[in-house]
Design a protein around this motif. Structure first.
Motif, PDB file in Angstrom:
ATOM      1  N   UNK A   1      27.541 -10.693  31.252  1.00 32.04           N
ATOM      2  CA  UNK A   1      28.936 -10.487  30.885  1.00 32.04           C
ATOM      3  C   UNK A   1      29.612  -9.472  31.793  1.00 32.04           C
ATOM      4  N   UNK A   2      28.891  -8.390  32.096  1.00 29.52           N
ATOM      5  CA  UNK A   2      29.426  -7.371  33.001  1.00 29.52           C
ATOM      6  C   UNK A   2      29.588  -7.922  34.413  1.00 29.52           C
ATOM      7  N   UNK A   3      28.593  -8.707  34.871  1.00 27.40           N
ATOM      8  CA  UNK A   3      28.625  -9.241  36.229  1.00 27.40           C
ATOM      9  C   UNK A   3      29.744 -10.258  36.404  1.00 27.40           C
ATOM     10  N   UNK A   4      29.813 -11.225  35.491  1.00 21.23           N
ATOM     11  CA  UNK A   4      30.763 -12.326  35.643  1.00 21.23           C
ATOM     12  C   UNK A   4      32.146 -11.970  35.111  1.00 21.23           C
ATOM     13  N   UNK A   5      32.189 -11.200  34.045  1.00 18.27           N
ATOM     14  CA  UNK A   5      33.465 -10.920  33.423  1.00 18.27           C
ATOM     15  C   UNK A   5      34.182  -9.690  33.937  1.00 18.27           C
ATOM     16  N   UNK A   6      33.430  -8.752  34.573  1.00 20.01           N
ATOM     17  CA  UNK A   6      34.058  -7.498  34.998  1.00 20.01           C
ATOM     18  C   UNK A   6      33.911  -7.278  36.511  1.00 20.01           C
ATOM     19  N   UNK A   7      32.656  -7.198  36.978  1.00 15.96           N
ATOM     20  CA  UNK A   7      32.431  -6.835  38.378  1.00 15.96           C
ATOM     21  C   UNK A   7      32.951  -7.886  39.346  1.00 15.96           C
ATOM     22  N   UNK A   8      32.629  -9.152  39.085  1.00 18.41           N
ATOM     23  CA  UNK A   8      33.077 -10.211  39.994  1.00 18.41           C
ATOM     24  C   UNK A   8      34.601 -10.283  40.077  1.00 18.41           C
ATOM     25  N   UNK A   9      35.328 -10.322  38.955  1.00 21.92           N
ATOM     26  CA  UNK A   9      36.798 -10.309  39.060  1.00 21.92           C
ATOM     27  C   UNK A   9      37.340  -9.054  39.738  1.00 21.92           C
ATOM     28  N   UNK A  10      36.663  -7.928  39.507  1.00 26.83           N
ATOM     29  CA  UNK A  10      37.144  -6.679  40.118  1.00 26.83           C
ATOM     30  C   UNK A  10      37.048  -6.746  41.638  1.00 26.83           C
ATOM     31  N   UNK A  11      35.883  -7.152  42.166  1.00 23.91           N
ATOM     32  CA  UNK A  11      35.700  -7.183  43.619  1.00 23.91           C
ATOM     33  C   UNK A  11      36.571  -8.255  44.262  1.00 23.91           C
ATOM     34  N   UNK A  12      36.666  -9.418  43.614  1.00 28.36           N
ATOM     35  CA  UNK A  12      37.520 -10.475  44.173  1.00 28.36           C
ATOM     36  C   UNK A  12      38.981 -10.035  44.146  1.00 28.36           C
ATOM     37  N   UNK A  13      39.406  -9.415  43.038  1.00 27.97           N
ATOM     38  CA  UNK A  13      40.782  -8.939  42.951  1.00 27.97           C
ATOM     39  C   UNK A  13      41.088  -7.848  43.961  1.00 27.97           C
ATOM     40  N   UNK A  14      40.119  -6.932  44.142  1.00 32.26           N
ATOM     41  CA  UNK A  14      40.305  -5.859  45.126  1.00 32.26           C
ATOM     42  C   UNK A  14      40.446  -6.421  46.527  1.00 32.26           C
ATOM     43  N   UNK A  15      39.575  -7.390  46.858  1.00 31.15           N
ATOM     44  CA  UNK A  15      39.651  -8.014  48.191  1.00 31.15           C
ATOM     45  C   UNK A  15      40.981  -8.738  48.371  1.00 31.15           C
ATOM     46  N   UNK A  16      41.378  -9.497  47.359  1.00 30.77           N
ATOM     47  CA  UNK A  16      42.616 -10.277  47.468  1.00 30.77           C
ATOM     48  C   UNK A  16      43.831  -9.356  47.582  1.00 30.77           C
ATOM     49  N   UNK A  17      43.871  -8.341  46.745  1.00 30.51           N
ATOM     50  CA  UNK A  17      45.003  -7.423  46.788  1.00 30.51           C
ATOM     51  C   UNK A  17      45.039  -6.687  48.127  1.00 30.51           C
ATOM     52  N   UNK A  18      43.856  -6.288  48.612  1.00 33.72           N
ATOM     53  CA  UNK A  18      43.807  -5.591  49.895  1.00 33.72           C
ATOM     54  C   UNK A  18      44.266  -6.459  51.043  1.00 33.72           C
ATOM     55  N   UNK A  19      43.955  -7.774  50.988  1.00 31.55           N
ATOM     56  CA  UNK A  19      44.366  -8.670  52.063  1.00 31.55           C
ATOM     57  C   UNK A  19      45.838  -9.027  51.978  1.00 31.55           C
ATOM     58  N   UNK A  20      46.422  -8.922  50.782  1.00 32.41           N
ATOM     59  CA  UNK A  20      47.812  -9.319  50.606  1.00 32.41           C
ATOM     60  C   UNK A  20      48.792  -8.151  50.690  1.00 32.41           C
ATOM     61  N   UNK A  21      48.304  -6.935  50.565  1.00 33.18           N
ATOM     62  CA  UNK A  21      49.237  -5.812  50.527  1.00 33.18           C
ATOM     63  C   UNK A  21      49.617  -5.312  51.914  1.00 33.18           C
ATOM     64  N   UNK A  22      48.986  -5.894  52.968  1.00 37.98           N
ATOM     65  CA  UNK A  22      49.312  -5.504  54.334  1.00 37.98           C
ATOM     66  C   UNK A  22      49.776  -6.709  55.143  1.00 37.98           C
ATOM     67  N   UNK A  23      50.635  -6.448  56.105  1.00 34.77           N
ATOM     68  CA  UNK A  23      51.124  -7.497  56.995  1.00 34.77           C
ATOM     69  C   UNK A  23      50.147  -7.692  58.146  1.00 34.77           C
ATOM     70  N   UNK A  24      50.455  -8.665  59.014  1.00 33.22           N
ATOM     71  CA  UNK A  24      49.595  -8.903  60.177  1.00 33.22           C
ATOM     72  C   UNK A  24      49.568  -7.697  61.108  1.00 33.22           C
ATOM     73  N   UNK A  25      50.630  -6.908  61.094  1.00 31.62           N
ATOM     74  CA  UNK A  25      50.692  -5.724  61.960  1.00 31.62           C
ATOM     75  C   UNK A  25      49.913  -4.556  61.371  1.00 31.62           C
ATOM     76  N   UNK A  26      49.354  -4.710  60.173  1.00 30.52           N
ATOM     77  CA  UNK A  26      48.518  -3.676  59.582  1.00 30.52           C
ATOM     78  C   UNK A  26      49.270  -2.642  58.762  1.00 30.52           C
TER      79      UNK A  26
END
Length: 686
Positions: free
Chosen positions: A209-234
């Motif tokens: 439950x911790x792995x699938x319900x908490x950690x996995x969404x957290x890391x995927x969300x962090x990666x997605x937000x990090x990739x979307x919050x910056x432009x191509x120029x950084x």
């Protein structure tokens, strides 16, 4: 046949499972961490000098901090932990391999080679029966050998013998892996039994439950937000919006400085108490009267008003820090000076993003303001100040000694180095000026600045003699790196200016690897390593618009300097490709070549492109073919006797010869089917 599910009681499969999953994550992470950087800042040479700025230690520490950040410490830690886990799993595999029962193999039971024939197997079995049969074996009581043990051993030997000789038993062994035929099917689940033992179920459920319900969404969300919050120029998307809102077609360098000061990157730099700490002190020093300018940091009256009108303390401090950096103002505080240099480095990144936004409007003025601000940020000089300030030990007082107290136009580094050596030294050395050592350091740096001098610029279409409407045009710039103060510069030959079409057989990656990078920018106050880049674009001076967007060049096709640092004066070729106008005519552009790292090394030329109508181009081509005497004509023979080159027979002549018409029409078929347009290149200023 029954199916039996069991857990990995002996830990036989679990290590393989963990090893595979860990390897999938660890190997690519390790590769991305260890691979050598291809960035020019990591591979380019450096300008040779022993000069260091007054705050050199602070600047070097900020560079080191940035490099540690780029190394991705988290990746390194993760990969090392992954390899440690993989090593432990390999150890478990080796240990369990010794204790797990091996698969039944008749060859191993008999102790015979797998290449043995049936005859050899029967002979070997007969020999075993003489020593291993229960009626003939000699039991060793010291080894606890009993009659039952002897019977079991002989049964195994007999079963193995029949598995290799009896037709039915052999078929069972080959099909089912066992002489007795089908056996119960066992599926091993790669989980240790203690995880699913009675009483442990709730812990396993909580883990998943911790792995699938908490950690996995957290890391995927962090990666997605990090990739979307910056432009191509950084830069942060929010910062891009702030800069875009401040864009104006008449914005100058000071206006861009004000625009980038509102970026969210500075909120990350000035967090907590840093947002307002030292603001009054910074403003006092920045707005103090200057000896050779209204304000110590080089602000204009407009820039000062923009600073004092800001209500937000954090943004006001940011803007003051940037001006303190540009004006090289000593803030007399280690923390504030550290923030000052970091603010300058961030401003450079934000200004590059502003240039990209400005290009979408195709207006020359804001783009040039951004390019010139890049030069000022890298050299830590106020906008519109003297280019001589980028030389070591130079300050407004030294500049005034060269230019005079009432000079309206600043000297460029080239003009300064063109002065006679004795006069140049006499002007800036002596009491209150530079020492001989400081003067020599400044001259040494000036003689290594990569001034790209344009020798020729023209338009061409590859494989064609003329530029026609809608054709794919190349704008070719022939230039040489000639550092200021260079002497005995080789003269240009016609061969240097030739541009012959070449068929490149190497891949794009191989061509890029073979190109030469210039030395890193001499920027003693800039808290980053930066490789110079040259922007080339064509503009319409009447409308103030960009006709052909900038092409950026960071490497060259020929060596720039020898191993001992002397310029090679090799001719370099820069190309930019674009579509020709849809109508025939004469088009005049202004070519701008701007270096983003040094002040006063820019070039501006008027260039003209002749676009010929296709029918007119064909007519001119045909006239050209019959205008040159051929090698078989009398005129051609006369030119050969004079040592001049002549053309071969034209297609018209060849056809005439075949028809025996006696026609003497000659033509010229050039070996190189690529020609250049007639292009005027008038230097407006360098």
């Amino acid at each position: 046949m029954s199916t039996d599910y069991n857990y990995d009681e002996q830990g036989q499969f679990f290590p393989y499972f963990i090893l595979t999953i860990t390897a999938i994550l660890t190997v690519p992470t390790t590769y991305s961490w260890l691979r050598s950087s291809s960035d020019l800042e990591s591979t380019a040479p450096r300008i040779k000098t022993d000069y260091q700025a007054e705050d050199g230690e602070i600047i070097d520490s900020l560079k080191a901090k940035q490099k540690r950040k780029e190394r991705k410490i988290k990746r390194m830690t993760f990969s090392l932990a992954g390899w440690a886990m993989m090593a432990f799993m390999v150890y478990l595999i080796l240990v369990t391999a010794r204790t797990v029962e091996k698969r039944w193999d008749p060859y191993d039971v008999l102790g015979i080679s797998r290449s043995a024939t049936e005859k050899e197997i029967k002979s070997f079995y007969r020999k075993l029966s003489l020593t291993k049969h229960p009626d003939k074996i000699k039991l060793d009581e010291a080894k606890n050998q009993t009659v039952d043990w002897a019977n079991e051993q002989w049964v195994d030997l007999t079963k193995a013998f029949k598995a290799l000789t009896d037709e039915e038993i052999r078929r069972n062994f080959l099909e089912y892996g066992h002489p007795d035929g089908k056996q119960s099917f066992s599926i091993g689940i790669a989980l240790p039994q203690f995880l699913v033992a009675k009483g442990s179920g709730k812990f396993v459920l909580a883990f998943y439950g911790l792995l699938i319900g908490v950690l996995l969404p957290y890391f995927v969300g962090t990666w997605w937000y990090g990739s979307q919050k910056r432009t191509k120029e950084g830069i942060l998307v929010a910062s891009a919006g702030t800069i875009f809102q401040a864009f104006k077609e008449d914005i100058d360098a000071g206006g861009i400085v004000e625009a980038v000061s509102g970026a969210d990157e500075y909120k990350e730099l000035l967090v907590g108490d840093k947002a307002e700490s030292g603001l009054a002190k910074i403003e006092q020093k920045v707005l103090a009267p200057g000896e050779h300018a209204p304000f110590a940091a080089g602000l204009s009256a407009k820039d000062r008003q923009a600073l004092v009108d800001i209500d937000d303390a954090q943004r006001r401090k940011t803007l003051a820090l940037i001006w303190a950096y540009l004006g090289r103002v000593d803030l007399a505080d280690a923390t504030l000076n550290d923030e000052k240099y970091e603010a300058g480095a961030i401003a450079f990144l934000l200004n590059e993003a502003f240039a990209v936004m400005a290009l979408h409007f195709s207006v020359i003025a804001p783009v040039m303001s951004s390019y010139h601000l890049s030069q000022c940020i890298i050299q830590a000089t106020p906008p519109n100040s003297s280019p001589l300030l980028q030389l070591p030990h130079f300050n407004p007082k030294i500049v005034e000694a060269i230019e005079g107290p009432s000079a309206r136009v600043h000297f460029s580094v080239q003009q300064f180095m063109d002065l006679p050596a004795q006069e140049r030294k006499r002007k800036i050395t002596g009491p209150g000026l530079l020492s001989d050592v400081q003067y020599q350091q400044a001259v040494t740096i000036a003689q290594q600045l990569p001034y790209l001098k344009v020798e020729k610029a023209f338009f061409k279409v590859q494989g064609e003699k003329f530029v026609t409407p809608n054709s794919l045009v190349q704008f070719v710039v022939k230039a040489r790196i000639i550092p200021p103060g260079s002497i005995n510069v080789p003269a240009i030959t016609e061969k240097d200016l030739e541009d012959v079409d070449k068929v490149e057989k190497r891949s794009d990656a191989a061509q890029e690897d073979s190109r030469i990078a210039p030395p890193l920018a001499h920027a003693p106050y800039f808290a980053r390593d930066h490789s110079p880049r040259w922007h080339v674009f064509l503009g319409d001076s009447k409308q103030g618009k960009i006709a052909v967007p900038p092409f950026t060049f960071a490497t060259f096709d020929e060596p720039l300097f020898t191993e001992d640092g002397q310029p090679t004066y090799n001719m370099q070729t820069l190309r930019m490709q674009f579509g020709a106008p849809p109508q025939a005519g004469r088009y005049t552009f202004v070519m701008n070549l701007v270096c983003d790292s040094y002040i006063g090394l820019d070039t501006k030329l008027n260039v003209t492109m002749e676009v010929e109508d296709e029918s007119r181009a064909e007519q001119i081509s045909e006239e050209a073919e019959i205008s040159e005497p051929g090698e078989d004509s009398i005129a051609g023979q006369m030119k050969i006797l004079k040592g001049e080159k002549v053309g071969k027979k034209s297609k018209v002549e060849e056809d005439s010869d075949e028809d025996s018409s006696g026609s003497n029409t000659e033509g010229d078929e050039e070996d190189d089917d690529t020609s250049e347009t007639d292009t005027d290149t008038d230097t407006d200023g360098e």
